[in-house]
Design an enzyme around this catalytic site. Structure first.
Site, PDB file in Angstrom:
ATOM      1  N   PHE A 150       0.807  -1.233   0.000  1.00 45.83           N
ATOM      2  CA  PHE A 150       0.000   0.000   0.000  1.00 45.83           C
ATOM      3  C   PHE A 150       0.838   1.281   0.000  1.00 45.83           C
ATOM      4  O   PHE A 150       0.330   2.355  -0.307  1.00 45.83           O
ATOM      5  CB  PHE A 150      -0.947   0.018   1.224  1.00 45.83           C
ATOM      6  CG  PHE A 150      -0.278   0.408   2.519  1.00 45.83           C
ATOM      7  CD1 PHE A 150      -0.022   1.748   2.809  1.00 45.83           C
ATOM      8  CD2 PHE A 150       0.124  -0.537   3.452  1.00 45.83           C
ATOM      9  CE1 PHE A 150       0.612   2.123   3.991  1.00 45.83           C
ATOM     10  CE2 PHE A 150       0.744  -0.179   4.631  1.00 45.83           C
ATOM     11  CZ  PHE A 150       0.993   1.154   4.899  1.00 45.83           C
ATOM     12  N   LYS A 174      -1.258  -7.494  -9.018  1.00 46.47           N
ATOM     13  CA  LYS A 174      -2.278  -7.476  -7.963  1.00 46.47           C
ATOM     14  C   LYS A 174      -1.984  -6.312  -7.035  1.00 46.47           C
ATOM     15  O   LYS A 174      -1.073  -6.357  -6.228  1.00 46.47           O
ATOM     16  CB  LYS A 174      -2.277  -8.800  -7.176  1.00 46.47           C
ATOM     17  CG  LYS A 174      -3.611  -9.005  -6.509  1.00 46.47           C
ATOM     18  CD  LYS A 174      -3.703  -9.230  -5.062  1.00 46.47           C
ATOM     19  CE  LYS A 174      -2.971  -8.632  -3.986  1.00 46.47           C
ATOM     20  NZ  LYS A 174      -3.658  -7.536  -3.273  1.00 46.47           N
ATOM     21  N   GLU A 177      -5.121  -3.958  -1.818  1.00 45.30           N
ATOM     22  CA  GLU A 177      -6.559  -3.669  -1.710  1.00 45.30           C
ATOM     23  C   GLU A 177      -6.811  -2.346  -0.987  1.00 45.30           C
ATOM     24  O   GLU A 177      -7.897  -1.791  -1.041  1.00 45.30           O
ATOM     25  CB  GLU A 177      -7.292  -4.836  -1.016  1.00 45.30           C
ATOM     26  CG  GLU A 177      -6.876  -5.142   0.414  1.00 45.30           C
ATOM     27  CD  GLU A 177      -5.613  -6.017   0.514  1.00 45.30           C
ATOM     28  OE1 GLU A 177      -4.781  -6.008  -0.418  1.00 45.30           O
ATOM     29  OE2 GLU A 177      -5.465  -6.688   1.550  1.00 45.30           O
ATOM     30  N   SER A 227       5.204  -6.948   3.504  1.00 52.54           N
ATOM     31  CA  SER A 227       5.779  -7.265   4.824  1.00 52.54           C
ATOM     32  C   SER A 227       6.585  -8.564   4.749  1.00 52.54           C
ATOM     33  O   SER A 227       6.357  -9.409   3.872  1.00 52.54           O
ATOM     34  CB  SER A 227       4.651  -7.419   5.836  1.00 52.54           C
ATOM     35  OG  SER A 227       3.813  -8.492   5.430  1.00 52.54           O
ATOM     36  N   CYS A 282       9.762   1.593   3.487  1.00 49.88           N
ATOM     37  CA  CYS A 282      10.633   0.484   3.903  1.00 49.88           C
ATOM     38  C   CYS A 282      12.057   0.983   4.102  1.00 49.88           C
ATOM     39  O   CYS A 282      12.897   0.267   4.631  1.00 49.88           O
ATOM     40  CB  CYS A 282      10.604  -0.626   2.877  1.00 49.88           C
ATOM     41  SG  CYS A 282      11.270  -0.106   1.305  1.00 49.88           S
ATOM     42  N   GLU A 376       9.293  -3.585  13.237  1.00 49.46           N
ATOM     43  CA  GLU A 376       8.969  -2.533  12.274  1.00 49.46           C
ATOM     44  C   GLU A 376       7.705  -1.831  12.763  1.00 49.46           C
ATOM     45  O   GLU A 376       6.665  -2.464  12.915  1.00 49.46           O
ATOM     46  CB  GLU A 376       8.725  -3.140  10.885  1.00 49.46           C
ATOM     47  CG  GLU A 376       8.421  -2.092   9.835  1.00 49.46           C
ATOM     48  CD  GLU A 376       8.256  -2.664   8.434  1.00 49.46           C
ATOM     49  OE1 GLU A 376       7.626  -3.722   8.278  1.00 49.46           O
ATOM     50  OE2 GLU A 376       8.760  -2.019   7.491  1.00 49.46           O
TER      51      GLU A 376
HETATM   52  P1  NAD Z   1       1.447  -6.655   3.226  1.00 47.59           P
HETATM   53  O1  NAD Z   1       2.477  -7.712   3.294  1.00 47.59           O
HETATM   54  O2  NAD Z   1       0.364  -6.652   4.235  1.00 47.59           O
HETATM   55  O3  NAD Z   1       0.711  -6.722   1.788  1.00 47.59           O
HETATM   56  C1  NAD Z   1       1.432  -6.772   0.584  1.00 47.59           C
HETATM   57  C2  NAD Z   1       0.594  -7.510  -0.455  1.00 47.59           C
HETATM   58  O4  NAD Z   1       0.354  -8.850  -0.023  1.00 47.59           O
HETATM   59  C3  NAD Z   1      -0.767  -6.862  -0.689  1.00 47.59           C
HETATM   60  O5  NAD Z   1      -1.035  -6.864  -2.074  1.00 47.59           O
HETATM   61  C4  NAD Z   1      -1.718  -7.773   0.085  1.00 47.59           C
HETATM   62  O6  NAD Z   1      -2.997  -7.851  -0.516  1.00 47.59           O
HETATM   63  C5  NAD Z   1      -1.042  -9.123   0.046  1.00 47.59           C
HETATM   64  N1  NAD Z   1      -1.280  -9.932   1.250  1.00 47.59           N
HETATM   65  C6  NAD Z   1      -1.487  -9.481   2.521  1.00 47.59           C
HETATM   66  N2  NAD Z   1      -1.605 -10.522   3.369  1.00 47.59           N
HETATM   67  C7  NAD Z   1      -1.451 -11.654   2.634  1.00 47.59           C
HETATM   68  C8  NAD Z   1      -1.442 -13.048   2.948  1.00 47.59           C
HETATM   69  N3  NAD Z   1      -1.642 -13.490   4.181  1.00 47.59           N
HETATM   70  N4  NAD Z   1      -1.249 -13.930   1.944  1.00 47.59           N
HETATM   71  C9  NAD Z   1      -1.055 -13.507   0.688  1.00 47.59           C
HETATM   72  N5  NAD Z   1      -1.059 -12.193   0.321  1.00 47.59           N
HETATM   73  C10 NAD Z   1      -1.247 -11.289   1.285  1.00 47.59           C
HETATM   74  O7  NAD Z   1       2.219  -5.263   3.181  1.00 47.59           O
HETATM   75  P2  NAD Z   1       1.593  -3.794   3.242  1.00 47.59           P
HETATM   76  O8  NAD Z   1       1.053  -3.548   4.600  1.00 47.59           O
HETATM   77  O9  NAD Z   1       0.722  -3.543   2.068  1.00 47.59           O
HETATM   78  O10 NAD Z   1       2.920  -2.908   3.013  1.00 47.59           O
HETATM   79  C11 NAD Z   1       3.776  -2.525   4.054  1.00 47.59           C
HETATM   80  C12 NAD Z   1       4.960  -3.463   4.175  1.00 47.59           C
HETATM   81  O11 NAD Z   1       5.659  -3.532   2.936  1.00 47.59           O
HETATM   82  C13 NAD Z   1       5.991  -2.992   5.191  1.00 47.59           C
HETATM   83  O12 NAD Z   1       6.439  -4.107   5.924  1.00 47.59           O
HETATM   84  C14 NAD Z   1       7.112  -2.426   4.331  1.00 47.59           C
HETATM   85  O13 NAD Z   1       8.388  -2.434   4.924  1.00 47.59           O
HETATM   86  C15 NAD Z   1       7.049  -3.357   3.161  1.00 47.59           C
HETATM   87  N6  NAD Z   1       7.683  -2.766   1.979  1.00 47.59           N
HETATM   88  C16 NAD Z   1       8.908  -3.247   1.646  1.00 47.59           C
HETATM   89  C17 NAD Z   1       9.573  -2.707   0.562  1.00 47.59           C
HETATM   90  C18 NAD Z   1      10.947  -3.195   0.203  1.00 47.59           C
HETATM   91  O14 NAD Z   1      11.466  -2.747  -0.794  1.00 47.59           O
HETATM   92  N7  NAD Z   1      11.560  -4.085   0.945  1.00 47.59           N
HETATM   93  C19 NAD Z   1       8.981  -1.681  -0.182  1.00 47.59           C
HETATM   94  C20 NAD Z   1       7.713  -1.236   0.172  1.00 47.59           C
HETATM   95  C21 NAD Z   1       7.067  -1.792   1.277  1.00 47.59           C
END
Ligand code: NAD
Length: 485
Positions: A150, A174, A177, A227, A282, A376
């Site tokens: 997001f 994808k 959401e 994450s 991140c 985090e």
């Molecule tokens: P998230 O992991 O909750 O969601 C990421 C994606 O995975 C979304 O599209 C979501 O719909 C999907 N998802 C969520 N739960 C899932 C599950 N149980 N099974 C399968 N798919 C699932 O992350 P977020 O809250 O959208 O974003 C924030 C996180 O992203 C932070 O931890 C941040 O550090 C990380 N991030 C990392 C980088 C990097 O380059 N390392 C860059 C941007 C964000």
């Protein structure tokens, strides 16, 4: 609802998902209901993959110099529509307008890199024996997937779309959401730029779609950004199904501040890093390790932090759940004996009472075992840990399981080099609070911040999005015969 209900984008058309399950899309700025997003089914993914497979036949045969013409036009369209795109990012994500502009500008830079790919992927050729040559070429993989988070609704999709497509693949993306609007607008602009139908497809959804992507037999590679918890799930599931996978996870970035650091510059960089995008980067500074007496710098950090005002130069955090979680971290640290120097709890923005804000927060005398030191937080919070020596600071940085970024603030070049060598992170800053490498340098962390080989952007991404074909060729019947023949 401010916008019509969101649809999937398949074969160049916006279409309804086959299910009625949907989620509300709410602006973190003021709680406005923006739209609803469908939670698509595996059937919707199958339709998208079929469209991508049809498109791949022509797209993969199109010479790369022709393919990148789409991205030259796309870049111009991003520039032309910058204001509208930035407003959309701001509205759905909650960051400030200037942060949203910077994100779209970064999307433009990523597209510029994709336009340069013909210059970078020329193969190799050598006469390896008399009359026999070996040559290599980068061949697209086929149908690839991109699952995004997001926090950067425009930039992270543009980490993958331009490179993967310019290299001849077709993609299923994808979106998160929580911020599904921007990706649809990017797809419209790509269509306007001349991208053939089916080359890029959007399937909205949550866990079901992500699992279906990891399981789909016709998807060759999965890139994931989000994450660490989910990165591990996706990496395991996709590779279990023999797919190529690069999964970027969360972070806990340490800034090491030495007593000789320039106070004003250091304070400004620390505060910008921890509070930019409301701490939801991140690459955000999350822990600061003060080595020796750095009280004079901490005073300046507090001074700078107090200039950051929610709703003015600080955006909202993504939702109520996140706001509460961040505040709980601060309260827990306080109960454990840390000192809250600047307190961002209970932030309110007049006229935006339903917005989800947390003010800048500086916590001092954090011990390495506290949750604010190890987890985090993903909010505008900096946890200050005090150490006597640089080696103690490095031990704390090295012990954290993540490894996205680390920075040092000092005027001592030898000490900076020592920390570059010893820090366990993929991206290091020297007097830089957000050490994001700019194109053509690639982006990617280490340890629990990334699973898989290579990086997601820059030259490194070429290896991820292509496979190498090696040909050994003899045309002349007079060519010699040797032990390799
Ligand atoms: P998230 O992991 O909750 O969601 C990421 C994606 O995975 C979304 O599209 C979501 O719909 C999907 N998802 C969520 N739960 C899932 C599950 N149980 N099974 C399968 N798919 C699932 O992350 P977020 O809250 O959208 O974003 C924030 C996180 O992203 C932070 O931890 C941040 O550090 C990380 N991030 C990392 C980088 C990097 O380059 N390392 C860059 C941007 C964000």
């Amino acid at each position: 609802m401010k916008y019509p209900k969101i649809q999937n984008f398949i074969n160049g058309q916006f279409v309804n998902a086959s299910t009625s399950r949907k989620l509300d899309v709410i602006s973190p700025i003021d709680g406005t209901l923006l739209s609803s997003v469908p939670m698509s089914s595996t059937d919707d993914l199958n339709t998208a993959v079929d469209a991508a497979k049809k498109a791949f036949v022509q797209w993969s045969k199109t010479p790369i110099k022709e393919r990148v013409q789409v991205f030259y036009r796309y870049k111009t369209l991003l520039e032309k529509n910058l204001k509208e795109l930035a407003e959309l990012v701001q509205e759905e994500n909650g960051k400030t307008y200037s942060e949203a502009v910077a994100e779209v500008e970064k999307s433009i830079e990523l597209t510029e890199f994709a336009c340069s790919l013909p210059q970078l992927i020329t193969g190799e050729l050598l006469e390896v024996s008399r009359g026999i040559e070996c040559r290599t070429e980068h061949v697209p993989l086929g149908i690839v997937a991109s699952i995004v988070p997001f926090n950067f609704p425009s930039m992270v999709p543009n980490w993958t779309i331009p490179n993967a497509l310019a290299l001849g693949n077709c993609m299923i993306i994808k979106p998160s959401e929580k911020v599904p609007l921007s990706t649809g607008r990017l797809a419209e602009l790509l269509k306007e730029a001349g991208l053939p139908n089916g080359v890029l497809n959007i399937v909205h959804g949550d866990v079901e779609i992500v699992e279906a992507i990891c399981d789909h037999p016709d998807i060759e590679a999965v890139s994931f950004v989000g994450s660490t918890k989910v990165a591990k799930i996706v990496y395991q599931r996709a590779t279990h199904n023999y797919k190529r996978c690069l999964a970027l996870g969360g972070a806990k970035n340490h800034l090491m501040v030495l007593p000789d650091a320039i106070p004003a510059m250091t304070a400004q960089n620390v505060v910008t890093s921890m509070s930019g995008c409301a701490g939801q980067r991140c690459m955000a500074a999350s822990a600061m390790v003060g080595v020796g007496n750095v009280d004079h710098i901490i005073d300046k950090i507090c001074e700078e932090a107090r200039k950051i005002v929610p709703g003015k130069n600080l955006g909202a955090v993504i939702n109520k759940e996140s706001q509460e979680k961040i505040e709980q971290y601060i309260t827990q640290a306080e109960k454990q004996g840390a000192k809250i120097l600047v307190d961002g709890r209970n932030a309110k923005v007049a006229g935006k009472e339903k917005g989800t804000y947390v003010g800048p927060t500086v916590i001092d005398y954090v011990t390495p075992d506290m949750a604010v030191a190890t987890e985090e937080i993903f909010g505008p919070v900096i946890s200050i840990i005090r150490t006597k020596t640089v080696d103690e600071a490095l031990a704390i940085e090295n012990a954290n399981p993540y490894g996205n970024a680390a920075s040092v603030f000092t005027q001592n070049g030898g000490m900076a080099r020592y920390i570059i060598d010893k820090a366990s992170a993929g991206m290091i800053g020297v007097n830089v609070g957000v050490p994001v490498p700019r194109e053509p340098f690639s982006f990617g962390g280490w340890n629990d911040s990334k699973f898989g080989v290579g990086d997601i952007t820059g030259k490194s991404s070429i290896e991820f999005w292509t496979k190498l074909k090696k040909s050994t060729i003899k045309w002349s019947p007079d060519a010699g015969i040797n032990w390799m023949s």
